[in-house]
Design a protein around this motif. Structure first.
Motif, PDB file in Angstrom:
ATOM      1  N   UNK A  42      28.092  13.928 -28.246  1.00 57.78           N
ATOM      2  CA  UNK A  42      29.297  13.369 -27.622  1.00 57.78           C
ATOM      3  C   UNK A  42      30.077  12.503 -28.610  1.00 57.78           C
ATOM      4  N   UNK A  43      29.368  11.720 -29.445  1.00 57.12           N
ATOM      5  CA  UNK A  43      30.036  10.899 -30.447  1.00 57.12           C
ATOM      6  C   UNK A  43      30.751  11.773 -31.473  1.00 57.12           C
ATOM      7  N   UNK A  44      30.100  12.843 -31.898  1.00 63.60           N
ATOM      8  CA  UNK A  44      30.735  13.762 -32.853  1.00 63.60           C
ATOM      9  C   UNK A  44      31.990  14.378 -32.270  1.00 63.60           C
ATOM     10  N   UNK A  45      31.931  14.735 -30.989  1.00 62.82           N
ATOM     11  CA  UNK A  45      33.099  15.335 -30.360  1.00 62.82           C
ATOM     12  C   UNK A  45      34.237  14.342 -30.215  1.00 62.82           C
ATOM     13  N   UNK A  46      33.929  13.110 -29.860  1.00 60.90           N
ATOM     14  CA  UNK A  46      34.967  12.101 -29.670  1.00 60.90           C
ATOM     15  C   UNK A  46      35.615  11.698 -30.990  1.00 60.90           C
ATOM     16  N   UNK A  47      34.812  11.613 -32.044  1.00 61.10           N
ATOM     17  CA  UNK A  47      35.335  11.184 -33.347  1.00 61.10           C
ATOM     18  C   UNK A  47      35.882  12.336 -34.191  1.00 61.10           C
ATOM     19  N   UNK A  48      35.466  13.533 -33.827  1.00 64.69           N
ATOM     20  CA  UNK A  48      35.918  14.672 -34.624  1.00 64.69           C
ATOM     21  C   UNK A  48      35.238  14.748 -35.967  1.00 64.69           C
ATOM     22  N   UNK A  49      34.024  14.251 -36.094  1.00 63.60           N
ATOM     23  CA  UNK A  49      33.286  14.265 -37.360  1.00 63.60           C
ATOM     24  C   UNK A  49      31.880  14.771 -37.097  1.00 63.60           C
ATOM     25  N   UNK A  50      31.158  15.057 -38.186  1.00 69.30           N
ATOM     26  CA  UNK A  50      29.778  15.474 -38.096  1.00 69.30           C
ATOM     27  C   UNK A  50      28.885  14.344 -38.588  1.00 69.30           C
ATOM     28  N   UNK A  51      27.884  13.968 -37.802  1.00 68.19           N
ATOM     29  CA  UNK A  51      27.002  12.863 -38.164  1.00 68.19           C
ATOM     30  C   UNK A  51      25.670  13.335 -38.729  1.00 68.19           C
ATOM     31  N   UNK A  52      25.529  14.651 -38.913  1.00 69.17           N
ATOM     32  CA  UNK A  52      24.270  15.179 -39.463  1.00 69.17           C
ATOM     33  C   UNK A  52      24.357  15.356 -40.958  1.00 69.17           C
TER      34      UNK A  52
END
Length: 219
Positions: free
Chosen positions: A209-219
């Motif tokens: 959900x955080x990745x979708x909201x920010x538009x970034x990849x956290x992996x």
């Protein structure tokens, strides 16, 4: 003296013939098990011809209705002085959840305890909210505030259990969280602590959900 027995999660007001003399009586009585559940009764005697017995429920098991778990957090008694004596009313604070990531709090008021609890359960059932979980714990640390209450929730490894006070524990168990570390700051008012805990749970976000909201990849 024979006391009537009610289902788990309910409280009663029973007429009690006052003993001679003034003063108060504060004793604790144990009611025999009802359907393998234990209730504890606290007695208050008031001056005058009659008094009241107020049952303080301390169940060993939870009440389940329609797949939902409800936990009575707090019951308040209000006495209004009217012509001819006192009129009592009760307000109940209940936490309702399905044990699978949905939880809410409900509030109900009535002239007797059972209707007040029923109203609170119905109120909570109508406003259940989804909580983001990660297995049996929460995805990340989070802080919730309501009034003077501040609650910190920290993820825990499997097998830790629910390390929390009564109010926070009621919310976590109703929601289905089995492993969590918590700390409550500020007021110990159970009503505000419950609301602060639910406010904290509403701020949880999964990694996707955080990745979708920010538009970034956290992996």
């Amino acid at each position: 003296m024979i006391l009537p027995l009610l289902p788990l999660g309910y409280q009663i007001v029973v007429p009690l013939l006052s003993l001679a003399g003034a003063g108060t009586l504060d004793n604790t009585f144990r009611v025999p098990p009802v359907e393998k559940k234990q209730l504890y009764v606290r007695m208050w005697r008031m001056s005058g011809a009659f008094g009241h017995v107020l049952e303080k429920v301390m169940p060993n098991e939870d009440s389940t209705q329609g797949g939902l778990v409800d936990k009575v957090v707090k019951i308040k008694r209000c006495a209004a002085v009217v012509k001819g004596g006192r009129r009592f009313s009760f307000a109940a604070m209940v936490v309702v959840g399905d044990g699978s990531g949905r939880v809410a709090w409900g509030y109900g008021k009535a002239n007797e305890v059972p209707p007040a609890v029923d109203k609170a359960v119905k109120d909570g059932t109508q406003k259940l909210k989804n909580v983001q979980m990660s297995g049996t714990t929460i995805p990340h640390e989070v802080i919730g505030r309501f009034g003077a209450a501040k609650v910190v929730l920290v993820p825990a490894s499997p097998g830790t259990g629910v390390i929390a006070g009564a109010a926070v524990r009621a919310v976590c168990e109703a929601c289905g969280i089995r492993d969590i570390l918590t700390k409550s700051y500020g007021t110990a008012n159970s009503t505000n602590v419950v609301k602060a805990t639910i406010a904290a749970l509403m701020n949880l976000r999964t990694q996707d959900e955080v990745e979708r909201l920010r538009g970034v990849s956290l992996t």
